[in-house]
Design a protein around this motif. Structure first.
Motif, PDB file in Angstrom:
ATOM      1  N   ILE A  96       0.842  -1.200   0.000  1.00 37.67           N
ATOM      2  CA  ILE A  96       0.000   0.000   0.000  1.00 37.67           C
ATOM      3  C   ILE A  96       0.879   1.253   0.000  1.00 37.67           C
ATOM      4  CG2 ILE A  96      -1.847   1.256   1.188  1.00 37.67           C
ATOM      5  CD1 ILE A  96      -2.834  -1.324   2.372  1.00 37.67           C
ATOM      6  N   PRO A  97       1.136   1.849  -1.168  1.00 38.18           N
ATOM      7  CA  PRO A  97       1.855   3.126  -1.171  1.00 38.18           C
ATOM      8  C   PRO A  97       0.927   4.208  -0.617  1.00 38.18           C
ATOM      9  CG  PRO A  97       1.721   2.168  -3.396  1.00 38.18           C
ATOM     10  CD  PRO A  97       0.781   1.403  -2.522  1.00 38.18           C
ATOM     11  N   ALA A  98       1.399   4.944   0.396  1.00 37.51           N
ATOM     12  CA  ALA A  98       0.571   5.991   1.012  1.00 37.51           C
ATOM     13  C   ALA A  98       1.445   7.221   1.285  1.00 37.51           C
ATOM     14  CB  ALA A  98      -0.079   5.475   2.293  1.00 37.51           C
ATOM     15  N   ALA A  99       2.349   7.526   0.342  1.00 42.43           N
ATOM     16  CA  ALA A  99       3.229   8.696   0.538  1.00 42.43           C
ATOM     17  C   ALA A  99       3.076   9.653  -0.639  1.00 42.43           C
ATOM     18  CB  ALA A  99       4.660   8.248   0.742  1.00 42.43           C
ATOM     19  N   LEU A 100       3.943   9.497  -1.653  1.00 43.97           N
ATOM     20  CA  LEU A 100       3.937  10.482  -2.750  1.00 43.97           C
ATOM     21  C   LEU A 100       3.875   9.784  -4.110  1.00 43.97           C
ATOM     22  CD1 LEU A 100       6.668  12.832  -1.248  1.00 43.97           C
ATOM     23  CD2 LEU A 100       4.211  13.288  -1.342  1.00 43.97           C
ATOM     24  N   GLU A 101       3.957  10.599  -5.189  1.00 44.84           N
ATOM     25  CA  GLU A 101       3.862  10.051  -6.548  1.00 44.84           C
ATOM     26  C   GLU A 101       5.136   9.283  -6.943  1.00 44.84           C
ATOM     27  OE1 GLU A 101       3.470  14.127  -7.101  1.00 44.84           O
ATOM     28  OE2 GLU A 101       2.170  13.320  -5.572  1.00 44.84           O
ATOM     29  N   ASN A 102       5.010   8.552  -8.058  1.00 43.53           N
ATOM     30  CA  ASN A 102       6.156   7.953  -8.751  1.00 43.53           C
ATOM     31  C   ASN A 102       7.046   7.076  -7.872  1.00 43.53           C
ATOM     32  OD1 ASN A 102       5.442   9.158 -11.192  1.00 43.53           O
ATOM     33  ND2 ASN A 102       6.559  11.032 -10.718  1.00 43.53           N
ATOM     34  N   GLN A 103       6.453   6.226  -7.083  1.00 44.42           N
ATOM     35  CA  GLN A 103       7.230   5.317  -6.239  1.00 44.42           C
ATOM     36  C   GLN A 103       7.451   3.976  -6.920  1.00 44.42           C
ATOM     37  OE1 GLN A 103       8.516   6.421  -3.171  1.00 44.42           O
ATOM     38  NE2 GLN A 103       7.809   8.252  -4.230  1.00 44.42           N
ATOM     39  N   ILE A 104       6.477   3.553  -7.760  1.00 42.48           N
ATOM     40  CA  ILE A 104       6.617   2.292  -8.489  1.00 42.48           C
ATOM     41  C   ILE A 104       6.726   2.651  -9.967  1.00 42.48           C
ATOM     42  CG2 ILE A 104       5.605   0.017  -8.917  1.00 42.48           C
ATOM     43  CD1 ILE A 104       4.092   0.382  -6.235  1.00 42.48           C
ATOM     44  N   THR A 105       7.900   2.429 -10.507  1.00 48.42           N
ATOM     45  CA  THR A 105       8.218   2.905 -11.855  1.00 48.42           C
ATOM     46  C   THR A 105       8.772   1.735 -12.660  1.00 48.42           C
ATOM     47  OG1 THR A 105      10.518   3.368 -11.309  1.00 48.42           O
ATOM     48  CG2 THR A 105       8.919   5.121 -10.836  1.00 48.42           C
ATOM     49  N   GLU A 106       9.176   2.010 -13.915  1.00 47.35           N
ATOM     50  CA  GLU A 106       9.721   0.892 -14.693  1.00 47.35           C
ATOM     51  C   GLU A 106      11.038   0.396 -14.089  1.00 47.35           C
ATOM     52  OE1 GLU A 106      10.431   1.868 -18.849  1.00 47.35           O
ATOM     53  OE2 GLU A 106      10.670   3.962 -18.261  1.00 47.35           O
ATOM     54  N   ALA A 107      11.665   1.208 -13.232  1.00 47.52           N
ATOM     55  CA  ALA A 107      12.928   0.790 -12.616  1.00 47.52           C
ATOM     56  C   ALA A 107      12.734  -0.309 -11.565  1.00 47.52           C
ATOM     57  CB  ALA A 107      13.617   1.996 -11.978  1.00 47.52           C
ATOM     58  N   ASN A 108      11.594  -0.310 -10.864  1.00 47.36           N
ATOM     59  CA  ASN A 108      11.444  -1.332  -9.804  1.00 47.36           C
ATOM     60  C   ASN A 108      10.222  -2.243  -9.978  1.00 47.36           C
ATOM     61  OD1 ASN A 108       9.455   0.497  -9.122  1.00 47.36           O
ATOM     62  ND2 ASN A 108      10.148   0.878  -7.031  1.00 47.36           N
ATOM     63  N   ALA A 109       9.364  -1.980 -10.991  1.00 49.07           N
ATOM     64  CA  ALA A 109       8.115  -2.762 -11.106  1.00 49.07           C
ATOM     65  C   ALA A 109       8.387  -4.261 -11.286  1.00 49.07           C
ATOM     66  CB  ALA A 109       7.267  -2.236 -12.254  1.00 49.07           C
ATOM     67  N   SER A 110       9.481  -4.602 -11.961  1.00 50.88           N
ATOM     68  CA  SER A 110       9.774  -6.028 -12.181  1.00 50.88           C
ATOM     69  C   SER A 110      10.195  -6.708 -10.889  1.00 50.88           C
ATOM     70  CB  SER A 110      10.904  -6.191 -13.197  1.00 50.88           C
ATOM     71  OG  SER A 110      10.605  -5.456 -14.325  1.00 50.88           O
ATOM     72  N   ASN A 111      10.617  -5.910  -9.892  1.00 50.33           N
ATOM     73  CA  ASN A 111      11.100  -6.507  -8.634  1.00 50.33           C
ATOM     74  C   ASN A 111      10.036  -6.554  -7.537  1.00 50.33           C
ATOM     75  OD1 ASN A 111      13.570  -6.552  -9.896  1.00 50.33           O
ATOM     76  ND2 ASN A 111      14.169  -4.554  -9.069  1.00 50.33           N
ATOM     77  N   ILE A 112       8.855  -6.007  -7.825  1.00 48.79           N
ATOM     78  CA  ILE A 112       7.805  -5.988  -6.800  1.00 48.79           C
ATOM     79  C   ILE A 112       7.333  -7.420  -6.564  1.00 48.79           C
ATOM     80  CG2 ILE A 112       5.434  -5.202  -6.290  1.00 48.79           C
ATOM     81  CD1 ILE A 112       7.416  -2.857  -6.283  1.00 48.79           C
ATOM     82  N   LYS A 113       7.256  -7.803  -5.285  1.00 47.30           N
ATOM     83  CA  LYS A 113       6.853  -9.191  -4.979  1.00 47.30           C
ATOM     84  C   LYS A 113       5.488  -9.249  -4.298  1.00 47.30           C
ATOM     85  CE  LYS A 113      11.686 -10.326  -4.633  1.00 47.30           C
ATOM     86  NZ  LYS A 113      12.088  -8.895  -4.542  1.00 47.30           N
ATOM     87  N   ALA A 114       4.775  -8.130  -4.252  1.00 39.92           N
ATOM     88  CA  ALA A 114       3.436  -8.123  -3.661  1.00 39.92           C
ATOM     89  C   ALA A 114       2.477  -8.888  -4.563  1.00 39.92           C
ATOM     90  CB  ALA A 114       2.957  -6.682  -3.496  1.00 39.92           C
ATOM     91  N   LYS A 115       1.429  -9.494  -3.959  1.00 41.17           N
ATOM     92  CA  LYS A 115       0.398 -10.148  -4.786  1.00 41.17           C
ATOM     93  C   LYS A 115      -0.549  -9.114  -5.374  1.00 41.17           C
ATOM     94  CE  LYS A 115       0.461 -14.495  -2.279  1.00 41.17           C
ATOM     95  NZ  LYS A 115       0.073 -14.861  -0.917  1.00 41.17           N
ATOM     96  N   ALA A 116      -0.748  -8.016  -4.637  1.00 40.62           N
ATOM     97  CA  ALA A 116      -1.609  -6.925  -5.132  1.00 40.62           C
ATOM     98  C   ALA A 116      -1.094  -5.606  -4.551  1.00 40.62           C
ATOM     99  CB  ALA A 116      -3.057  -7.158  -4.700  1.00 40.62           C
ATOM    100  N   ILE A 117      -1.465  -4.519  -5.218  1.00 36.99           N
ATOM    101  CA  ILE A 117      -1.060  -3.182  -4.756  1.00 36.99           C
ATOM    102  C   ILE A 117      -2.325  -2.362  -4.574  1.00 36.99           C
ATOM    103  CG2 ILE A 117       0.156  -1.056  -5.456  1.00 36.99           C
ATOM    104  CD1 ILE A 117       2.097  -2.878  -7.025  1.00 36.99           C
ATOM    105  N   MET A 118      -2.386  -1.616  -3.484  1.00 38.87           N
ATOM    106  CA  MET A 118      -3.512  -0.695  -3.342  1.00 38.87           C
ATOM    107  C   MET A 118      -2.956   0.717  -3.118  1.00 38.87           C
ATOM    108  SD  MET A 118      -6.913  -0.625  -1.029  1.00 38.87           S
ATOM    109  CE  MET A 118      -6.240   0.083   0.452  1.00 38.87           C
ATOM    110  N   GLU A 119      -3.354   1.643  -4.013  1.00 39.76           N
ATOM    111  CA  GLU A 119      -2.768   2.990  -3.993  1.00 39.76           C
ATOM    112  C   GLU A 119      -3.559   3.936  -3.086  1.00 39.76           C
ATOM    113  OE1 GLU A 119      -1.001   3.240  -8.522  1.00 39.76           O
ATOM    114  OE2 GLU A 119      -2.998   4.039  -8.157  1.00 39.76           O
TER     115      GLU A 119
END
Ligand code: NAD
Length: 403
Positions: free
Chosen positions: A282-305
């Motif tokens: 759950i990103p709950a801070a600011l914009e542009n935290q999940i980008t093409e630089a780290n999206a392939s490394n995300i290991k969450a089953k789901a994301i809630m913005e």
């Protein structure tokens, strides 16, 4: 760094290509109706004059008065405010509330200013915007680094409680507004949990940001028996695979002004934290935290913005390709503006609703919005963001003055 307004336009275009949306409607929604920049001169505690830059962007009001928060942050610029105003229009449409979209901001770091200075800045912003805001024109609210106190100053400077929402209860605020964004997010998550394949017990969650939205989210999840295994603030992150004791963490944050160095938890960077294994991130801070630089490394089953704009369109594509569902900001955090609308409605009618009434209405609104978005996702075989944007585009098209 991605320009968040370009991201917002990109999201609109991607959704419009799925549904048959009139081109003129799209063209109009791609340009905010009004963009205002003002100077805010004030005298600092040391006697020096300082002039800050303030903004208000009124994106669209076909469905009702403009509605949107005010952000105090050193990185506020016109592109960010335009993006946030655009998302407000779409968010109100997704939630099905009769408001439009706007946003405001002042470019400075409020942590370096005294309370007396913050009051002067807030009153200065309000005077500069006085002819543009109003209960039936444009209704501000809190956002990053603004609180009920700033809203009370705005209401006082303007001369009417209904001009602003997120006020203290004593100044005409609503029950449940302070916790509405996180509570609404939890109702959305609950409504979608099985559809997202998160049905098992002992769900592990990561919450980035420990402010108004994020901290309350961790408290709700903790109270409901979900495990918050990591959280963070601007100084860094902490991680405990067994789950963090959120009430003890709240006391630690209040005492030290940071979540780091919490007993039993490991310090990490924000970047490292985003890549940990979990059920929901759950990103709950600011914009542009999940980008093409780290999206392939995300290991969450789901994301809630819970934050606005934390995922870029490039990252969306990578996550969709990897089967990771993203509950988009315009659905996930729309609980805040929903209860803001309830507050405005109460002020306009001279009423004060009970906490139970506010909560019941919030729950119904969030569940209906979540299921309408899921329906569009299925109908167009797409991701939840495009599902939410198509829903909003349908509703906005219906509200176009020439429709
Ligand atoms: P806030 O100022 O109360 O909290 C922000 C938090 O993010 C703080 O804990 C801060 O330390 C942390 N933070 C800042 N920079 C960070 C970084 N680089 N990495 C990690 N953490 C960082 O703000 P808020 O009201 O909680 O808003 C957070 C997000 O939620 C924003 O995107 C905002 O637009 C969105 N939002 C808030 C509301 C609301 O009602 N407050 C409603 C809808 C959306």
């Amino acid at each position: 760094m991605n320009n968040p307004f370009e991201n917002a336009l990109n999201q609109i275009r991607r959704a419009a290509s799925l549904a048959s949306i009139n081109q003129e409607v799209l063209d109009e929604l791609s340009v905010p109706m009004r963009e205002v920049r003002v100077a805010i001169p004030f005298v600092r505690d040391n006697g020096e004059l300082q002039i800050l830059e303030g903004f208000r962007v009124q994106h669209n009001n076909w469905r009702g008065p403009f509605k949107g928060g005010i952000r105090y942050h050193q990185n506020v610029d016109i592109f960010e405010v335009k993006a946030l105003a655009t998302w407000m229009t779409f968010k109100c449409a997704v939630a099905g509330i009769p408001m439009g979209g706007s946003k405001g901001g002042v470019t400075f770091n409020p942590k370096e200013y005294s309370e007396a200075e913050l009051e002067k800045i807030t009153r200065g912003w309000t005077r500069a915007m006085k002819s543009l805001i109003g209960p039936e024109i444009d209704v501000p609210a809190p956002d990053v680094n603004t609180t009920p106190q700033e809203m009370a100053w705005i209401a006082d400077e303007f001369g009417s409680p209904a001009v602003v929402t997120g006020k203290p209860i004593a100044n005409g605020g609503s029950e449940g507004r302070g916790t509405a964004t996180a509570t609404g997010g939890f109702y959305v998550l609950e409504a979608l949990v099985e559809k997202l394949g998160l049905g098992s017990e002992d769900k592990k969650v990561i919450v980035q940001g420990f402010g108004n939205a994020g901290r309350i989210m961790t408290e709700i999840l903790f109270a409901k028996g979900w495990k918050v295994i990591a959280t963070s603030d601007s100084k860094g992150a902490i991680f405990n695979p067994e789950g963090l004791d959120i009430s003890a963490l709240g006391a630690h944050k209040d005492a030290t002004r940071s979540v780091q160095d919490f007993s039993g938890a490991q310090n990490l960077t924000n970047e490292e934290m985003l890549e940990l294994e979990c059920d929901v991130l759950i990103p709950a801070a600011l914009e542009n935290q999940i980008t093409e630089a780290n999206a392939s490394n995300i290991k969450a089953k789901a994301i809630m913005e819970l934050a606005n704009g934390p995922t870029t369109p490039e990252a969306d594509d990578i996550l969709f390709g990897r089967g990771i569902n993203v509950i988009p900001d315009i659905l996930a955090n729309s609980g805040g503006v929903t209860v803001s609308y309830f507050e405005w409605d109460q002020n306009m009618k001279g009423e004060h609703w009970s906490e139970t009434k506010v909560d019941d209405r919030l729950k119904t609104t969030m569940r209906e919005a979540a299921s309408a978005v899921w329906e569009r996702k299925e109908k167009y075989s797409t991701d939840l963001r495009r599902g939410a944007f198509t829903l909003a585009l349908e509703r906005l098209s219906d509200a176009h003055p020439n429709s």
